[in-house]
Design a protein around this motif. Structure first.
Motif, PDB file in Angstrom:
ATOM      1  N   ASP A 158       0.847  -1.190   0.000  1.00 22.30           N
ATOM      2  CA  ASP A 158       0.000   0.000   0.000  1.00 22.30           C
ATOM      3  C   ASP A 158       0.881   1.237   0.000  1.00 22.30           C
ATOM      4  OD1 ASP A 158       0.775   0.579   2.728  1.00 22.30           O
ATOM      5  OD2 ASP A 158      -0.672  -0.950   3.361  1.00 22.30           O
ATOM      6  N   SER A 159       0.247   2.399   0.097  1.00 21.12           N
ATOM      7  CA  SER A 159       0.959   3.678  -0.043  1.00 21.12           C
ATOM      8  C   SER A 159       1.872   4.005   1.134  1.00 21.12           C
ATOM      9  CB  SER A 159      -0.056   4.808  -0.218  1.00 21.12           C
ATOM     10  OG  SER A 159      -0.900   4.889   0.923  1.00 21.12           O
ATOM     11  N   THR A 160       1.822   3.230   2.203  1.00 18.20           N
ATOM     12  CA  THR A 160       2.681   3.494   3.365  1.00 18.20           C
ATOM     13  C   THR A 160       3.977   2.702   3.328  1.00 18.20           C
ATOM     14  OG1 THR A 160       1.691   1.751   4.724  1.00 18.20           O
ATOM     15  CG2 THR A 160       0.642   3.935   4.769  1.00 18.20           C
ATOM     16  N   GLU A 161       4.159   1.858   2.311  1.00 18.86           N
ATOM     17  CA  GLU A 161       5.304   0.952   2.281  1.00 18.86           C
ATOM     18  C   GLU A 161       6.176   1.199   1.055  1.00 18.86           C
ATOM     19  OE1 GLU A 161       3.116  -2.787   4.596  1.00 18.86           O
ATOM     20  OE2 GLU A 161       3.454  -2.872   2.418  1.00 18.86           O
ATOM     21  N   ASP A 185       8.384  14.964  -6.527  1.00 20.89           N
ATOM     22  CA  ASP A 185       8.438  16.295  -7.146  1.00 20.89           C
ATOM     23  C   ASP A 185       7.746  17.341  -6.285  1.00 20.89           C
ATOM     24  OD1 ASP A 185       5.864  15.525  -7.403  1.00 20.89           O
ATOM     25  OD2 ASP A 185       5.704  15.872  -9.559  1.00 20.89           O
ATOM     26  N   GLY A 186       7.578  17.049  -5.011  1.00 17.52           N
ATOM     27  CA  GLY A 186       6.875  17.988  -4.153  1.00 17.52           C
ATOM     28  C   GLY A 186       7.184  17.766  -2.696  1.00 17.52           C
ATOM     29  N   PRO A 187       6.166  17.648  -1.853  1.00 17.26           N
ATOM     30  CA  PRO A 187       6.386  17.528  -0.408  1.00 17.26           C
ATOM     31  C   PRO A 187       7.103  16.234  -0.034  1.00 17.26           C
ATOM     32  CG  PRO A 187       4.115  18.147  -0.916  1.00 17.26           C
ATOM     33  CD  PRO A 187       4.740  17.741  -2.198  1.00 17.26           C
ATOM     34  N   VAL A 188       7.606  16.218   1.190  1.00 14.75           N
ATOM     35  CA  VAL A 188       8.284  15.043   1.723  1.00 14.75           C
ATOM     36  C   VAL A 188       7.256  13.986   2.111  1.00 14.75           C
ATOM     37  CG1 VAL A 188       9.807  14.195   3.554  1.00 14.75           C
ATOM     38  CG2 VAL A 188      10.195  16.440   2.545  1.00 14.75           C
ATOM     39  N   MET A 189       7.598  12.730   1.834  1.00 14.38           N
ATOM     40  CA  MET A 189       6.759  11.602   2.229  1.00 14.38           C
ATOM     41  C   MET A 189       7.567  10.689   3.141  1.00 14.38           C
ATOM     42  SD  MET A 189       5.033  10.655  -1.465  1.00 14.38           S
ATOM     43  CE  MET A 189       6.603  10.700  -2.321  1.00 14.38           C
ATOM     44  N   THR A 190       6.903   9.981   3.995  1.00 11.87           N
ATOM     45  CA  THR A 190       7.548   9.008   4.877  1.00 11.87           C
ATOM     46  C   THR A 190       6.894   7.647   4.664  1.00 11.87           C
ATOM     47  OG1 THR A 190       8.004  10.697   6.543  1.00 11.87           O
ATOM     48  CG2 THR A 190       8.112   8.408   7.248  1.00 11.87           C
ATOM     49  N   LYS A 191       7.741   6.645   4.400  1.00  7.10           N
ATOM     50  CA  LYS A 191       7.234   5.298   4.153  1.00  7.10           C
ATOM     51  C   LYS A 191       8.094   4.288   4.904  1.00  7.10           C
ATOM     52  CE  LYS A 191       5.387   6.574  -0.363  1.00  7.10           C
ATOM     53  NZ  LYS A 191       3.986   6.651   0.099  1.00  7.10           N
ATOM     54  N   ARG A 192       7.499   3.135   5.190  1.00  5.58           N
ATOM     55  CA  ARG A 192       8.190   2.093   5.941  1.00  5.58           C
ATOM     56  C   ARG A 192       8.822   1.096   4.980  1.00  5.58           C
ATOM     57  NH1 ARG A 192       6.642  -2.810   8.405  1.00  5.58           N
ATOM     58  NH2 ARG A 192       4.520  -2.523   7.603  1.00  5.58           N
ATOM     59  N   LEU A 193      10.096   0.768   5.229  1.00  4.07           N
ATOM     60  CA  LEU A 193      10.819  -0.174   4.386  1.00  4.07           C
ATOM     61  C   LEU A 193      10.370  -1.600   4.710  1.00  4.07           C
ATOM     62  CD1 LEU A 193      13.066  -0.622   2.285  1.00  4.07           C
ATOM     63  CD2 LEU A 193      14.676  -0.823   4.188  1.00  4.07           C
ATOM     64  N   VAL A 194       9.833  -2.295   3.692  1.00  5.94           N
ATOM     65  CA  VAL A 194       9.334  -3.661   3.914  1.00  5.94           C
ATOM     66  C   VAL A 194      10.086  -4.693   3.083  1.00  5.94           C
ATOM     67  CG1 VAL A 194       7.019  -2.884   4.534  1.00  5.94           C
ATOM     68  CG2 VAL A 194       7.557  -3.388   2.127  1.00  5.94           C
ATOM     69  N   GLY A 195      10.901  -4.243   2.133  1.00  2.00           N
ATOM     70  CA  GLY A 195      11.595  -5.211   1.292  1.00  2.00           C
ATOM     71  C   GLY A 195      12.850  -4.647   0.664  1.00  2.00           C
ATOM     72  N   ILE A 196      13.781  -5.540   0.343  1.00  8.50           N
ATOM     73  CA  ILE A 196      15.017  -5.190  -0.359  1.00  8.50           C
ATOM     74  C   ILE A 196      15.091  -6.049  -1.609  1.00  8.50           C
ATOM     75  CG2 ILE A 196      17.537  -5.178  -0.258  1.00  8.50           C
ATOM     76  CD1 ILE A 196      17.329  -4.623   2.706  1.00  8.50           C
ATOM     77  N   VAL A 197      15.331  -5.406  -2.756  1.00 13.11           N
ATOM     78  CA  VAL A 197      15.320  -6.097  -4.042  1.00 13.11           C
ATOM     79  C   VAL A 197      16.687  -5.981  -4.707  1.00 13.11           C
ATOM     80  CG1 VAL A 197      12.871  -5.574  -4.322  1.00 13.11           C
ATOM     81  CG2 VAL A 197      14.583  -4.059  -5.345  1.00 13.11           C
ATOM     82  N   THR A 198      16.856  -6.721  -5.776  1.00 14.48           N
ATOM     83  CA  THR A 198      18.013  -6.557  -6.649  1.00 14.48           C
ATOM     84  C   THR A 198      17.521  -6.021  -7.980  1.00 14.48           C
ATOM     85  OG1 THR A 198      17.855  -8.834  -7.445  1.00 14.48           O
ATOM     86  CG2 THR A 198      19.289  -8.423  -5.546  1.00 14.48           C
ATOM     87  N   THR A 199      18.432  -5.470  -8.765  1.00 14.25           N
ATOM     88  CA  THR A 199      18.055  -4.915 -10.058  1.00 14.25           C
ATOM     89  C   THR A 199      19.216  -5.042 -11.032  1.00 14.25           C
ATOM     90  OG1 THR A 199      17.317  -2.915 -11.220  1.00 14.25           O
ATOM     91  CG2 THR A 199      18.792  -2.608  -9.360  1.00 14.25           C
ATOM     92  N   ARG A 200      18.873  -5.147 -12.306  1.00 12.11           N
ATOM     93  CA  ARG A 200      19.877  -5.162 -13.359  1.00 12.11           C
ATOM     94  C   ARG A 200      20.002  -3.792 -14.017  1.00 12.11           C
ATOM     95  NH1 ARG A 200      18.266  -9.631 -17.491  1.00 12.11           N
ATOM     96  NH2 ARG A 200      16.254  -8.592 -17.176  1.00 12.11           N
ATOM     97  N   ASP A 201      19.246  -2.841 -13.546  1.00  9.18           N
ATOM     98  CA  ASP A 201      19.289  -1.490 -14.118  1.00  9.18           C
ATOM     99  C   ASP A 201      20.658  -0.880 -13.837  1.00  9.18           C
ATOM    100  OD1 ASP A 201      18.963   1.167 -14.875  1.00  9.18           O
ATOM    101  OD2 ASP A 201      16.874   1.223 -14.221  1.00  9.18           O
ATOM    102  N   THR A 202      21.457  -0.684 -14.887  1.00  7.99           N
ATOM    103  CA  THR A 202      22.822  -0.186 -14.701  1.00  7.99           C
ATOM    104  C   THR A 202      22.846   1.237 -14.167  1.00  7.99           C
ATOM    105  OG1 THR A 202      22.830   0.432 -17.051  1.00  7.99           O
ATOM    106  CG2 THR A 202      23.814  -1.685 -16.462  1.00  7.99           C
ATOM    107  N   ARG A 203      21.778   1.981 -14.382  1.00  5.18           N
ATOM    108  CA  ARG A 203      21.730   3.334 -13.823  1.00  5.18           C
ATOM    109  C   ARG A 203      21.735   3.291 -12.306  1.00  5.18           C
ATOM    110  NH1 ARG A 203      16.473   5.100 -17.160  1.00  5.18           N
ATOM    111  NH2 ARG A 203      15.962   2.979 -16.453  1.00  5.18           N
TER     112      ARG A 203
END
Length: 867
Positions: A158-161, A185-203
């Motif tokens: 959901d939007s909190t994670e 692109d605007g105000p600060v948001m606060t969300k809870r970290l629920v997962g760690i992923v890997t990525t192949r995106d070289t950027r």
């Protein structure tokens, strides 16, 4: 003669050790910097590239034509574009695309940018805003997103994670369950970290960040509910991309979406990446060129001395029947064998240098993107060319000279002084090059245009100047060393002997000092230009800025939350807070920057010096121009000019020029009324800067912290005082200075080895002389002092020539900088120059440590008996 060469190599292992070390070092710096150049370029490419390896076709929304509903312009915004023209990319379209023949998989995406704060509240990797990727977790039939495999925790629901990639988690020191603050692109948001992923995106893997949201949240943030920013299709093996693209295009509304093959996207991206990384390639190759230039002195000087020491041995070979050609060939075989061994060792050492250079050149953790070492054919070929080629050339020149000496004459004297004719030719060549280089640099003294052609001329003139000084160094050594001899002579007999030893062979002294001279000249010259430029930027910032702090966005496309502006104004210690809207101004066929301000408040935070007119009449339809823009446009106060504020379009609006002010980096190219600039900006109603004037006596650190708190610690915003603004304006200058100190490190290490190598061979040549000195009463401390003073004399000679060359070059080349910076004037960084001198002299003292220790350890009787 090949057997003779092999036996000589094996018989003189200790003697050749320093030569191998010299060649190894030269090869290491050249090959290492070339590997670094390739690796850095690859890392920069990866940092701005998307991987299209498994993408056959991508579907994206089309930009609306000017004037169409949702088009950006006076009444449009980025959000309206998404609402009106991204609606076609939805789940229904994704299902239709999945049913096309040849489609293996469909992967919808809701991508954007999100900047995160680290666990300590500081913005994370702000130097790469363009690499702050954000994406939606879009599970497939198996409930998993193959683009973002989970390694820990679970996917956001959901939007909190939120989930982040493993690199971002490590850089930000995040753990599952942590609260993460971020902004898109605007105000600060606060969300809870629920997962760690890997990525192949070289950027991301090259040093960016990745934030993963649930699908609904990502769609809400970056496009619109239920829609996607793009849809990627992979093809069944054997499917033609172009044919698949045509099938996809047939399903799309031609005016609202388009299909592009992965190959076409990769080609377009390659052009962009080449443009973005071209400067990085050139910067890296500068290191390789300097390393080759300085390292060659070490190799040539070392092998020249080595061949000179074997003059009697060569004479013996000639006496027993060896021809000149055979002698030369034997020495060249030795050089080849030595070069091959040193090339291999040097290349391995170069890989270590290539892995360390990014850390040396990174003033912060953001300076260089990360990536694996890239070993191409060029570094390998360069290692062989330097290790074998330079060594063979270094052996060929003195071997030909030694082979021409008559055997009887060579048996009588181990050292052959240069002929008068050779010295005369060297002097004439050096004088001609000095006149040519100095003349070219002096011709640029009145130039105010820092064009690429003038910069190339300046670099060529500096190169000629350095080569000329190197050629003239043996001739300059005698008068210069005689002056320094007055100082060393006051230290007693050891100082007198050190002075005489340095004068004994001016060519060897000059060659030994050359590496130190080149590095000192580069560092001194670039430091003077950097210091002068920094002071000019400081004066420029001080002249144009009346505010104490500037709150700004990292990118022009982002805006500052209006509520944050109100909080800043209400912050204790703030006297005035003025919002500024920055946008583009299309005028006279070019694109410039315009600042939208409140006329009444602008004068309190900007130091504006009007040439004509004033700011009091600023309003809708009325603008003020900088002096440069007014001159280029051919207008003055009271004239009218056609221009357009904001995004692309066709209609120009007539504006009245109410004033012309001196160029001001804070005000940019033009000033307009904030209400009008905000209305016509790309993102309507936004502001990009807040200029803050603090109360007198306000504490700097505390006021800055309060301003950060007022912005909500938004990672998209930066709070800078005057000093930080100057540092930011000198971003390219900071890279130049970092390069300067890197060159100093390279030159210092090579110079240390060169002096050490020369002194070690000199001590070996003077074994009997040192034995006599010991026999007549000089103690070991005196021997060590003599060797150190000799090394210090050589280092002082190289430092003096380097300083003179560097300061002359900075004085002449500085005119080009003056063309780009109005307030530029030559200013000597006395502290830096003193530090360079101390480092150079310390290099000489440290280089003498081992040779001095070896010389003092010689037994008097054994030394006198040494042949």
């Amino acid at each position: 003669m090949l057997k003779t060469a092999l036996r000589n190599v094996l018989a003189h292992k200790a003697r050749l050790l320093m030569t191998v070390l010299a060649v190894t070092l030269g090869v290491a710096f050249v090959s290492g910097t070339l590997v670094f150049a390739d690796s850095s370029t690859a890392a920069h490419r990866a940092a701005v590239s998307k991987d299209y390896a498994d993408i056959a076709v991508t579907v994206t929304p089309k930009d609306p034509p000017p004037g169409a509903p949702g088009a950006s312009g006076p009444a449009g915004s980025a959000g309206s574009v998404a609402d009106e023209h991204a609606t076609v990319l939805d789940d229904e379209l994704a299902r239709k695309l999945a049913g096309l023949p040849g489609v293996a998989a469909v992967r919808p995406a809701a991508d954007g940018l999100a900047t995160l704060n680290a666990s300590d509240g500081s913005p994370l990797r702000t130097g790469r805003i363009w690499a702050h990727r954000a994406a939606a977790y879009v599970p497939g039939a198996d409930g998993k997103d193959s683009r973002h495999p989970l390694t820990e925790g679970r996917a956001p629901r959901d939007s909190t994670e939120i989930a982040v990639d493993s690199g971002t988690a490590a850089a930000g020191r995040f753990r599952i369950g942590d609260e993460i603050t971020l902004a898109t692109d605007g105000p600060v948001m606060t969300k809870r970290l629920v997962g760690i992923v890997t990525t192949r995106d070289t950027r991301v893997t090259a040093g960016g960040t990745l934030a993963v949201f649930d699908k609904a949240t990502a769609q809400q943030l970056f496009v619109s509910p239920g829609r996607y920013t793009s849809i990627d299709l992979s093809a069944v093996p054997g499917t033609d991309e172009a044919e698949l693209s045509r099938r996809v295009a047939a399903l799309l509304p031609p005016d609202r979406a388009e299909a592009t093959t992965g190959t076409a996207q990769a080609a377009q991206q390659a052009v962009l990446v080449d443009t973005l990384t071209r400067g990085n390639e050139k910067l890296s190759l500068v290191f390789a060129g300097v390393a080759l230039f300085i390292g060659s002195f070490l190799i040539v000087n070392t092998f020249t001395m080595l061949v000179a020491r074997r003059t009697r041995e060569i004479a013996l070979l000639r006496a027993i029947g060896a021809t000149r050609r055979q002698v030369v060939r034997s020495l060249l075989w030795e050089a080849v064998l030595l070069g091959l061994a040193a090339s291999g060792l040097g290349f391995l050492a170069g890989l270590g240098i290539a892995s360390v250079l990014p850390r040396i050149l990174s003033t912060t953790g953001e300076a260089l993107p990360r990536g694996p070492l890239v070993i191409g054919p060029l570094p390998v070929m360069a290692a062989l060319a330097v290790g074998v080629g330079v060594t063979v050339v270094a052996a060929w020149l003195p071997s030909r000279k030694a082979a021409r000496i008559a055997p009887v004459e060579a048996m009588r004297a181990a050292e052959q002084p240069p002929t008068v004719a050779a010295s005369r030719v060297r002097g004439v060549a050096g004088a001609l090059l000095l006149a040519l280089g100095a003349g070219l640099l002096l011709s640029l003294a009145g130039v105010k245009d820092a064009s690429e052609e003038n910069l190339r001329s300046a670099m060529f003139g500096c190169a000629l100047l350095v080569v000329a000084v190197i050629l003239l160094a043996p001739l300059l050594a005698v008068p210069v060393l005689r002056l320094t001899g007055r100082l060393t002579g006051r230290l007693g007999i050891t100082g007198h002997l050190a002075h005489r030893n340095a004068l004994r062979d001016p060519r060897r002294t000059a060659a030994t000092a050359s590496a130190l001279m080149v590095s000192t000249a580069l560092v001194a010259g670039l430091s003077v230009i950097g210091h002068s430029t920094g002071q000019a930027l400081d004066r420029q910032a001080a002249a144009g800025l009346g505010a104490d702090y500037v709150i700004s966005t990292h990118t022009s496309s982002a805006g500052i939350d209006p509520a944050a502006v109100q909080r800043v104004s209400a912050t204790p210690g703030v006297r005035t807070a003025t919002a500024v809207c920055d946008s583009t101004l299309f005028i006279g066929g070019g694109v410039r920057q315009i600042s939208g301000v409140d006329p009444a408040a602008a004068l309190s935070v900007m130091k504006l010096d009007f040439v004509s007119g004033s700011l009091k009449d600023l309003g809708p339809g009325r603008i003020a121009l900088s002096r440069t823009l007014a001159r280029e446009s051919g207008v003055s106060a009271g004239d009218r000019i056609d221009a357009r504020i904001g995004g692309p379009g066709t209609d120009l609006t007539p504006y009245t020029v109410v004033g012309v002010y001196e160029d001001n980096p804070t005000a940019q190219d033009a000033l307009g009324a904030r209400t009008e600039v905000q209305e016509k900006a790309l993102t309507a109603g936004s502001v990009q800067r807040v200029l803050v004037r603090a109360d007198s006596g306000s504490d700097g650190g505390g006021a800055k912290d309060r301003l950060r708190t007022a912005t909500g610690n938004n990672p998209l915003l930066q709070v800078q005082d005057r000093h930080e603004l100057v540092q930011a304006a000198a971003g390219a200058l900071g890279t130049l200075l970092t390069l300067t100190y890197g060159l100093l490190a390279i030159g210092g290490v090579i110079a240390t080895l060169g002096i050490m190598n020369t002194l070690a061979m000199s001590v070996s040549d003077r074994t009997r002389e040192i034995g006599v000195l010991r026999a007549i009463g000089m103690d070991r401390a005196g021997i060590r002092r003599m060797i150190r003073l000799e090394s210090l004399t050589v280092a002082a000679f190289g430092t003096l020539l380097g300083l003179a060359s560097g300061l002359f070059g900075a004085w002449t080349v500085g005119a080009l900088t003056n063309g780009a910076l109005k307030d530029y004037s030559l200013a000597l960084p006395w502290g830096t120059l003193l530090l360079v001198c101390l480092i150079s002299l310390a290099t000489g003292v440290s280089a003498a440590a081992l040779p001095a220790r070896h010389a003092s350890a010689l037994s008097p009787l054994e030394a006198v008996a040494e042949l």
